[in-house]
Design an enzyme around this catalytic site. Structure first.
Site, mmCIF file in Angstrom:
data_model
loop_
_atom_site.group_PDB
_atom_site.id
_atom_site.type_symbol
_atom_site.label_atom_id
_atom_site.label_comp_id
_atom_site.label_asym_id
_atom_site.label_seq_id
_atom_site.Cartn_x
_atom_site.Cartn_y
_atom_site.Cartn_z
ATOM 1 C CB SER A 292 -0.878 0.033 1.254
ATOM 2 O OG SER A 292 -0.130 0.499 2.366
ATOM 3 C CG ASP A 293 1.589 5.848 -1.163
ATOM 4 O OD1 ASP A 293 2.568 5.878 -0.384
ATOM 5 O OD2 ASP A 293 1.440 6.688 -2.065
ATOM 6 C CD1 TRP A 294 2.114 7.652 5.470
ATOM 7 C CD2 TRP A 294 4.277 7.128 5.210
ATOM 8 N NE1 TRP A 294 2.765 8.012 6.616
ATOM 9 C CE2 TRP A 294 4.096 7.703 6.490
ATOM 10 C CE3 TRP A 294 5.563 6.727 4.831
ATOM 11 C CZ2 TRP A 294 5.159 7.886 7.382
ATOM 12 C CZ3 TRP A 294 6.603 6.911 5.720
ATOM 13 C CH2 TRP A 294 6.412 7.468 6.970
#
Ligand code: BGC
Length: 775
Positions: A292-294
């Site tokens: 996932s992104d941050w």
């Protein structure tokens, strides 16, 4: 001789010399290698539920901090196999310290995968990706990312969150700086080049790092150019424009993809089974890891599709996000989600497999540690810095070069170093401009030679005077007056203006695209002196500067040019190198034109490139798709870039006027006798007096299709070196896949259509050859 390579499902063929620029043998078979599977399965069989979930958990153990970071118990968590990956740990000693815990204290000795945003170089900083793409040279991108991989891997980092392959059609969006611009064909070539460079010939080589194509998908279409904003993208546009660079990265063997922050047609990309499962896994057969992104898993709550962390974790996991970056929600909830049957063991095993496959492919189990003593030796090799300089030289786009004194073009500088040069503007000796998109290189800035210093090295102290004028964001009238006074003895002024590195990249959207602070006032005051002015723009995006383009003699878009940007600019100013970069984004006249991109649809009432300065009586109708107060056309079109020489293009010639959709669609029986490919060529002549490199471009337009297609689509490009007076025939081959569109039956197929084909210097010029595709 021609060869074929796959770009995002669209197959392009270029001549051999172009191929040398775009494709070396397919690399990174690492994660696709079936031989990894037995090893992965043998580990998987021995893992407990807690250990499996641990592989899907990632934290940032360094700066910056944020949700899920700043923990103090990483040592303990690693010993208990609760962490699969750490990032932002840059000190090799610290990397080894964490790795030792994983290898010695955790039950199954599964190594940690260390990641970092290595975006345009690790220590040796290259131009920002937008600049690298402006070279139109995938081989430069491949070499630059190879250097980045060697430096990062020597430091113990085996995974980069790069390349960013988001299509960017809106200059307000700050992250345009991190990608290859607005075109899927060019973007696909660049995506593949990054992957080849990072992953090398073998992913298990000590100097290879796993690539991560991001942000999947549609992130660049953020509404109003505001970062993280929602996107609405039709399947047609998604398939033909936004997905191809990801597909190209996957085809090139990318070990991982990152799911994006944005929602796509109402479904957040980090919980989107259509893009993550249907397209990525089922259609493309991707076997690598999706991170996932941050905190994007946690952000499913504010997105509005989960009211608590457990639901967010379940939705992301079931949609196909394997690893949770920093939100801690997989750590907190995934065991329960599986043990309660909300997700199956098989689903958990599959996600863990994706992570283990990357670790095995990188040979981390056999070589988990980094040689701390050797790490610094990999950095800043003279060849790496030389490559960064070449990349910078090739990335500059000469936007304007009008007459200077004596009626000759102002650039290259005629005096050969004997003139007095005033360097004015905040970016003349700014050490931060190499930085660009994060992470800014702490050490590299000090090694960079800024523009003013590079000029002094070239022509000597006595020929260069330096006036800051104003800061990037601030300044006073008195400082401007000082700079104006400073021009008195100057034969030529180099104005170094633009943005701070922080003004592009993440969370750096701008609603105004002019020069920040008081720089416009400085510009006008300096031009008002009547001295010849060369404007060098440092920015992570095009800037709307109509006044400058009207009044300044010469303008160079230098982007954020990296560690060797200063010397590269000096060599360009003096004509040691002839600019050959071309725009990979349409350059707007005004922010109100955004999103602005060349490959738009035509509308039912196209205004073409109607000139609004014409008197109203001359305008055929006001009821056209246009602004009443601005041109439709960009200031400079996609593909545009000047040179110190000039090129003329002959007519586009094609070898057949008739293709068959049936043959193109491989239905050979129905359309026998028709060719399945077409060549297009044009003669390009260097009509100036200097040798030059020209990026020759191939475009097509399809008319009469089931779904409206763009006014032009890039289908090939090639850089040719042409001597003064010389003519070269530049030839491209269009293959069946180049004619395929995402049609009204939701399939890629060629259709009956009329067709225009251009071999041209940019997306706005040239006269097309006509052909047709019969059913
Ligand atoms: C960015 C990503 C980046 C990640 C890790 C996020 O905020 O959107 O591009 O890879 O942080 O640093």
């Amino acid at each position: 001789m021609f060869s074929t390579f796959l770009l995002g499902g669209i197959c392009a063929v270029v001549s051999e010399s172009a191929l040398a620029q775009t494709a070396s043998p397919r690399h990174g078979d690492g994660i696709a290698d079936k031989n990894l599977d037995a090893r992965v399965e043998s580990i998987l069989r021995r893992m407990t539920l807690e250990e499996k979930v641990g592989q899907l958990v990632q934290y940032s153990a360094g700066q910056p901090t944020g949700p899920g970071t700043g923990r103090t118990d990483y040592d303990d968590m690693i010993a208990r196999a609760q962490i699969g990956s750490l990032f932002n740990v840059i000190d090799p000693h610290e990397i080894n310290k964490y790795q030792k815990i994983a290898m010695e204290k955790s039950r199954l000795h599964i190594p940690i995968l260390f990641g970092l945003d290595v975006i345009h170089g690790f220590k040796t900083e290259f131009p920002i990706p937008l600049g690298l793409a402006s070279t139109w040279d995938p081989s430069i991108v491949e070499k630059a990312s190879r250097v980045a991989a060697m430096e990062a891997a020597a430091d113990g980092i085996r995974w980069t969150f790069s390349p960013m392959v988001d299509i960017a059609r809106d200059a307000r969006w700050g992250r345009m700086a991190e990608g290859a611009g607005e075109d899927p064909f060019l973007g696909s070539a660049m995506a593949a080049a990054y992957v080849r460079g990072y992953q090398g010939t073998r992913l298990d080589a000590a100097d290879s790092i796993a690539a991560c194509a991001k942000h999947y998908v549609g992130y660049g279409a953020a509404e109003a150019g505001r970062d993280y904003n929602s996107t609405e993208i039709s399947e047609h546009t998604l398939r033909q424009f936004y997905l191809p660079p990801f597909r190209a990265a996957v085809e090139a063997g990318a070990a991982s993809l990152m799911s994006a922050f944005n929602s796509l047609n109402g479904v957040p990309s980090t919980a989107n089974p259509f893009t993550l499962k249907q397209v990525l896994r089922k259609e493309w057969g991707f076997r690598g890891l999706v991170v996932s992104d941050w905190n994007a898993v946690g952000e499913l709550i504010p997105h509005g599709i989960a009211n608590d962390g457990a639901t967010a974790a379940r939705k992301a996991f079931l949609a196909g996000v394997d690893m949770d970056m920093v939100s801690s929600l997989y750590h907190d909830n995934l065991q329960k989600i599986v043990s309660s049957g909300q997700a199956t063991q098989a689903e958990l095993d599959e996600a863990v497999r994706h992570v283990l496959r990357v670790k095995v492919a990188l040979d981390l189990f056999e070589h988990p540690y980094v040689d701390e003593a050797a790490a610094p030796k990999a950095l800043y090799h003279p060849e790496s810095i030389a490559l960064a300089q070449t990349a910078a030289e090739r990335s500059f786009v000469l936007l304007k070069n009008a007459s200077g004194p004596g009626g000759k073009a102002l650039l290259p500088l005629a005096g050969g170093g004997n003139e007095n040069i005033a360097v004015i503007g905040p970016l003349g000796d700014d050490f931060s401009y190499p930085g660009g998109a994060p992470p800014a290189d702490a050490g590299g800035g000090a090694r960079a030679t800024p523009l003013a210093a590079a000029l002094v090295q070239r022509v000597g102290e006595s020929h260069v005077s330096r006036f800051k004028g104003v800061g990037i964001l601030d300044g006073s009238d008195a400082e401007i007056a000082d700079a104006v006074a400073g021009t008195q003895k100057a034969d030529v002024v180099i104005l170094a203006l633009g943005e701070t590195p922080e003004m592009s990249g993440e969370a750096a959207s701008r609603a105004h695209l002019g020069l920040p602070g008081k720089q416009q006032a400085l510009l006008e005051a300096i031009v008002g002196t009547g001295k010849p002015v060369v404007l060098i723009l440092f920015s992570g995006r095009p800037l709307t500067l109509p006044w400058a383009f009207e009044h300044v003699s010469a303008v160079i878009a230098a982007w954020l040019p990296g560690i060797a940007g200063g010397p590269a600019l000096v060599r360009t100013l003096f004509g040691d190198v002839n600019p050959s970069g071309k725009l990979v984004v349409s350059w707007p006249r005004s922010v109100g034109q955004e999103p602005l991109y060349y490959n738009h649809l035509n509308t039912g009432r196209p205004a073409g490139d109607m000139d609004l300065t014409r008197p109203p009586s001359d305008v055929p109708s006001r009821y056209l798709s246009r602004y009443i107060d601005e041109q439709n056309t960009p200031q400079f079109p996609f593909g545009y870039g000047g040179s110190y020489t000039s090129f003329s293009y002959g007519a586009t010639a094609i070898d057949t006027q008739r293709l068959s959709a049936a043959v193109l669609n491989k239905d050979l029986g129905a359309g026998a006798g028709q060719p399945a490919a077409m060549t297009a060529e044009a003669e390009v002549t260097n009509t100036g007096s200097r040798p030059g490199e020209e990026v020759v471009q191939l475009y097509i337009q399809l008319l009469g299709t089931s779904v409206a297609e763009p006014v032009r689509m890039l289908k090939g490009f090639r850089t040719v070196s042409i001597a003064p007076g010389e003519t070269k025939k530049v030839k491209f081959e269009l293959r069946p896949e180049d004619f395929a569109i995402w049609n009204d039956r939701n399939q890629f197929a060629a259709e009956a259509a009329k067709m225009n084909v251009w071999v041209s210097p940019d997306s706005a010029h040239g006269s097309p050859a006509q052909a047709e595709i019969v059913p």
